[in-house]
Scaffold this active site. Structure first.
Site, PDB file in Angstrom:
ATOM      1  CG  MET A  35      -1.671  -0.476   1.538  1.00 31.91           C
ATOM      2  SD  MET A  35      -2.963   0.780   2.497  1.00 31.91           S
ATOM      3  CE  MET A  35      -2.417   2.228   1.621  1.00 31.91           C
ATOM      4  CB  CYS A  36      -0.955   0.439  -2.481  1.00 33.10           C
ATOM      5  SG  CYS A  36      -1.669   1.626  -1.710  1.00 33.10           S
ATOM      6  NE  ARG A  37       0.218  -5.323  -4.351  1.00 34.63           N
ATOM      7  CZ  ARG A  37       0.944  -6.426  -3.359  1.00 34.63           C
ATOM      8  NH1 ARG A  37       1.334  -7.456  -4.008  1.00 34.63           N
ATOM      9  NH2 ARG A  37       1.109  -6.232  -2.194  1.00 34.63           N
TER      10      ARG A  37
END
Length: 263
Positions: free
Chosen positions: A1-3
């Site tokens: 998804m994201c970091r």
């Protein structure tokens, strides 16, 4: 998804915090080591940082991958800060909001990021969003789940909740309305970091009196990195880090046997 990544500590250049570490956020945009959902974070990035004497952070956000932005590389080399929040994005759904959809979101002294996804978006949060004033809905920076989750948390901050209560209550409300959501939230005002681990990885590195780092994954192999258990609230300052199970917050919100429900 994201970091995502937040830092409080001694003054450092943005590049030293994000670009130079062997597994820093810059590298996590194409080669994350511990990401459970998605593999490449190339749908935008953002950095927010605090300058001495100014409580309102500056932001630099773009819709494309961080490695393709030569202006960022130059900026990161020379800009220094004692507090920072940054994120690289793997969009859940394609949209037309460009850099407006990239974290960090901001209001006043606050910076915010969401790593995860709201299950059943947008229908799942139709009822929850009714708690927001119409002006807040109209002022959303982007038409994505992260922007709405930020609006829900920000409304609580404006109402006087402390950061931990604001994020904890937001996670519990969203998770109740949209089971299966991943809700790793990250918030800073330049003096504290507040975060939640709910469905994805979260780590912290603390050196009391010097620095505190909270991140989706370690940027190096320092053995002092510690993992945050799932369903946990993190409250960090330059002095210490406190972990609180989010289930304790849920119990605090539940009415006692002879108590009227709270409204």
């Amino acid at each position: 998804m994201c970091r995502h990544f937040a830092y409080l500590g001694d003054e450092e250049s943005i590049g030293r915090l994000l670009v130079e570490p062997p597994h820093g956020l810059y590298r996590q945009s194409w080669a994350p080591r511990r990401q459970r959902y998605g593999t490449v974070n190339a749908d935008g990035f953002g950095v927010g940082w605090y300058a001495p004497g100014d409580p309102a952070p500056a932001r630099y956000r773009r819709a494309g991958p961080i490695w393709a932005d030569l202006s960022f590389a130059d900026l990161a080399r020379v800009v220094r800060t004692r507090a920072l929040l940054a994120a690289v994005r793997d969009a859940t759904l394609a949209g037309a909001d460009a850099e407006a959809a990239a974290a960090p979101f901001a209001s006043g002294r606050w910076l915010f990021s969401h790593n995860g996804a709201v299950a059943g978006w947008p229908d799942a949060l139709a009822e929850v969003s009714r708690a927001l004033p119409p002006r807040d809905l109209l002022a959303l920076e982007a038409r994505n789940d992260s922007a709405l989750v930020w609006a829900l948390a920000l409304a609580r901050l404006r109402a006087g909740d402390d950061p931990g209560q604001a994020l904890g209550d937001t996670v519990l409300d969203v998770a109740s309305a949209a089971p299966g959501s991943r809700l790793n939230l990250l918030l800073t005002d330049g003096e504290t970091i507040t975060a939640t681990a709910w469905g994805d990885t979260l780590w912290y590195l603390a050196e009391p009196g010097r620095r505190a780092v909270v991140a989706s994954e370690p940027y190096d192999d320092d053995p002092r990195w510690l993992t945050v258990p799932d369903r946990t609230l993190v409250s960090a300052s330059r002095e210490d880090v406190l972990l609180t199970p989010l289930k304790d917050l849920a119990e605090d919100l539940a009415p006692a046997p002879n108590e009227e429900p709270r409204t």
